[in-house]
Design a protein around this motif. Structure first.
Motif, short mmCIF file in Angstrom:
data_model
loop_
_atom_site.label_atom_id
_atom_site.label_comp_id
_atom_site.label_asym_id
_atom_site.label_seq_id
_atom_site.Cartn_x
_atom_site.Cartn_y
_atom_site.Cartn_z
N GLY A 1 0.82 -1.21 0.00
CA GLY A 1 0.00 0.00 0.00
C GLY A 1 0.85 1.26 0.00
O GLY A 1 0.52 2.24 -0.69
N ILE A 2 1.95 1.24 0.75
CA ILE A 2 2.86 2.39 0.76
C ILE A 2 3.45 2.61 -0.64
O ILE A 2 3.53 3.74 -1.13
N ALA A 3 3.86 1.51 -1.28
CA ALA A 3 4.42 1.62 -2.63
C ALA A 3 3.39 2.20 -3.60
O ALA A 3 3.73 3.02 -4.47
N ILE A 4 2.13 1.82 -3.44
CA ILE A 4 1.08 2.33 -4.34
C ILE A 4 0.85 3.82 -4.10
O ILE A 4 0.69 4.60 -5.04
N VAL A 5 0.82 4.23 -2.83
CA VAL A 5 0.64 5.65 -2.52
C VAL A 5 1.79 6.48 -3.12
O VAL A 5 1.57 7.56 -3.68
N LEU A 6 3.01 5.97 -3.01
CA LEU A 6 4.15 6.68 -3.60
C LEU A 6 4.02 6.75 -5.12
O LEU A 6 4.39 7.76 -5.74
N THR A 7 3.48 5.70 -5.72
CA THR A 7 3.28 5.71 -7.17
C THR A 7 2.25 6.75 -7.57
O THR A 7 2.42 7.47 -8.58
N ILE A 8 1.16 6.87 -6.79
CA ILE A 8 0.15 7.90 -7.08
C ILE A 8 0.78 9.28 -6.96
O ILE A 8 0.54 10.17 -7.78
N ALA A 9 1.61 9.48 -5.92
CA ALA A 9 2.27 10.77 -5.74
C ALA A 9 3.17 11.09 -6.93
O ALA A 9 3.19 12.23 -7.43
N ALA A 10 3.91 10.07 -7.40
CA ALA A 10 4.78 10.29 -8.55
C ALA A 10 3.96 10.60 -9.80
O ALA A 10 4.34 11.46 -10.62
N ALA B 1 -6.74 -3.04 2.26
CA ALA B 1 -6.59 -1.60 2.07
C ALA B 1 -5.68 -1.30 0.88
O ALA B 1 -5.87 -0.31 0.17
N ALA B 2 -4.67 -2.16 0.67
CA ALA B 2 -3.74 -1.93 -0.43
C ALA B 2 -4.45 -2.06 -1.77
O ALA B 2 -4.20 -1.28 -2.70
N LEU B 3 -5.35 -3.03 -1.90
CA LEU B 3 -6.07 -3.20 -3.16
C LEU B 3 -7.03 -2.04 -3.40
O LEU B 3 -7.22 -1.60 -4.53
N VAL B 4 -7.64 -1.54 -2.33
CA VAL B 4 -8.50 -0.35 -2.46
C VAL B 4 -7.67 0.84 -2.93
O VAL B 4 -8.08 1.58 -3.82
N ALA B 5 -6.49 1.02 -2.32
CA ALA B 5 -5.61 2.12 -2.73
C ALA B 5 -5.20 1.98 -4.19
O ALA B 5 -5.11 2.96 -4.93
N ASP B 6 -4.96 0.74 -4.62
CA ASP B 6 -4.59 0.52 -6.02
C ASP B 6 -5.75 0.85 -6.94
O ASP B 6 -5.56 1.36 -8.05
N GLY B 7 -6.97 0.57 -6.49
CA GLY B 7 -8.14 0.96 -7.28
C GLY B 7 -8.26 2.46 -7.41
O GLY B 7 -8.58 2.99 -8.48
N LEU B 8 -7.99 3.16 -6.31
CA LEU B 8 -8.00 4.63 -6.36
C LEU B 8 -6.93 5.16 -7.30
O LEU B 8 -7.12 6.17 -7.99
N HIS B 9 -5.79 4.44 -7.34
CA HIS B 9 -4.73 4.84 -8.26
C HIS B 9 -5.20 4.71 -9.71
O HIS B 9 -4.95 5.59 -10.55
N ALA B 10 -5.90 3.61 -10.01
CA ALA B 10 -6.43 3.44 -11.37
C ALA B 10 -7.40 4.58 -11.71
O ALA B 10 -7.44 5.06 -12.84
N ARG B 11 -8.17 5.01 -10.72
CA ARG B 11 -9.12 6.10 -10.96
C ARG B 11 -8.39 7.41 -11.31
O ARG B 11 -8.88 8.19 -12.12
N THR B 12 -7.23 7.65 -10.69
CA THR B 12 -6.47 8.87 -11.03
C THR B 12 -6.05 8.84 -12.50
O THR B 12 -6.08 9.89 -13.17
N ASP B 13 -5.67 7.68 -13.00
CA ASP B 13 -5.27 7.60 -14.40
C ASP B 13 -6.47 7.77 -15.31
O ASP B 13 -6.36 8.25 -16.44
N GLY B 14 -7.66 7.38 -14.85
CA GLY B 14 -8.87 7.64 -15.62
C GLY B 14 -9.12 9.13 -15.76
O GLY B 14 -9.51 9.63 -16.82
N PHE B 15 -8.87 9.86 -14.65
CA PHE B 15 -9.01 11.32 -14.71
C PHE B 15 -8.00 11.91 -15.70
O PHE B 15 -8.32 12.86 -16.43
N THR B 16 -6.80 11.37 -15.71
CA THR B 16 -5.80 11.86 -16.65
C THR B 16 -6.26 11.64 -18.10
O THR B 16 -6.03 12.49 -18.97
N SER B 17 -6.90 10.50 -18.35
CA SER B 17 -7.42 10.23 -19.69
C SER B 17 -8.48 11.26 -20.09
O SER B 17 -8.53 11.71 -21.24
N LEU B 18 -9.32 11.63 -19.13
CA LEU B 18 -10.32 12.66 -19.41
C LEU B 18 -9.65 13.99 -19.76
O LEU B 18 -10.13 14.74 -20.61
#
Length: 355
Positions: free
Chosen positions: A136-145, A198-215
């Protein structure tokens, strides 16, 4: 009678059909009948091997989610990469990179799920479930990057405007990116909440950020089509703010898990269930913590001081049984039995250690 403890998490065998009087929990005949009916429609055992099987199935479900979402995002990114080569769209290039990065976050999560299957040992006495929190920490750092990269690209496009060709193809790729990411986000979040990851939920939220980027890419392409060269970078900056909001939610989810946070309603439900157990006179402290996507609990109960050790142990067994039935994802509980005191406090020798 001195206080005792009962932990029922590993290898402690009991059959529900043999000791119905000792095993029924609830303070009324209706409660016992309801409990027995529950066993008929959902037969189960609390033996260690069954709990391991449940944990394994949960990990398998998580792995299935990861592999399927990896395939969807991988296919989306490949399609976008082809269109990037045709159009020269820097915005779409950034979105493609985000999608590849999002697909790769399945790697640390997959490793965590595999590690979580390993049995506890003398060094890791609670097992390896905490690997999910590290993922989960790694995923949060990836979202930040990702948010930093999106901001950089938006500012660069604002300062150095670029013409984009094949706008229709860019728009199609942007829509495909949004649909793919949003589907993966919903799938990961739904599975993560169902299995308690919680890590899988965070990864799902990460996917949602990339969806916003596509928009953002889609809106930027629309602005470019009508001659607004500034539309793409401005929308990119707005989407960066949206990504930061998602980052906050993901970070909060992972932080709470690392700090052993649980829903307070679970504690209330546990206390209520314990008070309904025959032989429990009062309930003391109740604590819970997540180990990966499984819950463990510790509870203090008060019993009659004139009971034998065997009788107090039977109450503790029934108390844990009630907790396992009441609390979702609970795999084991340690129940400590106290008794009503009429003189000196039996815990007095511990007082100077709790200051």
């Amino acid at each position: 009678m001195d206080s005792g403890e009962h932990s029922h998490g590993h290898g402690h065998d009991h059959e529900h059909g043999l000791h119905r009087e000792e095993h029924g929990h609830g303070g009324s005949r209706w409660s016992r009948l309801r409990h027995q009916f529950g066993h008929m429609v959902t037969p189960h055992s609390h033996e260690a091997r069954d709990k391991v099987d449940s944990a394994m199935e949960t990990s398998r479900e998580g792995m299935r989610t990861l592999w399927l979402s990896l395939a969807v995002l991988g296919a989306t990114a490949v399609v976008q990469a082809v269109i990037v080569a045709l159009s020269g769209s820097v915005a779409l290039l950034g979105d493609t990179i985000h999608n590849f990065a999002d697909a790769l976050t399945a790697v640390p999560l997959g490793i965590a799920f595999v590690l979580g299957r390993r049995a506890a040992n003398r060094r890791y006495t609670y097992g390896y479930g905490r690997a999910e929190d590290l993922a989960g920490i790694a995923i949060v750092l990836t979202i930040a990057a990702s948010s930093a990269a999106a901001a950089y690209q938006a500012i660069d496009r604002l300062l150095n405007p670029r013409d984009v060709t094949h706008l229709w193809a860019v728009a199609v790729a942007a829509v495909a990116g949004f649909i793919g990411n949003e589907w993966v986000a919903r799938y990961r979040i739904r599975t993560g909440r169902r299995i308690g990851s919680a890590a899988l939920v965070a990864d799902g939220l990460h996917a949602r950020t990339d969806g916003f980027t596509s928009l953002a890419v889609l809106l930027g392409a629309g602005g470019a089509a009508i001659g607004w060269r500034w539309a793409d970078p401005v929308v990119g900056l707005l989407i960066t703010l949206a990504i930061l909001a998602v980052l906050k939610d993901a970070a909060r989810e992972v932080y709470r898990r690392l700090m052993d946070s649980v829903d307070p309603e679970l504690v209330v439900a546990a206390e209520t269930a314990l008070r309904e157990v025959d032989g429990v006179l009062d309930v003391g402290q109740v604590r819970m913590r997540w180990i990966g996507h499984s819950l463990r609990a510790e509870a203090d109960i008060v019993v009659d001081p004139h009971q034998t050790v065997v009788q107090a142990h039977a109450v503790a067994v029934n108390a844990e049984h009630a907790l396992i039935h009441t609390i979702p994802r609970l795999t084991a509980a340690t129940v400590h039995t106290d008794h009503i005191t009429h003189g000196s406090d039996p815990h007095a020798p511990l007082a100077h250690h709790t200051g």
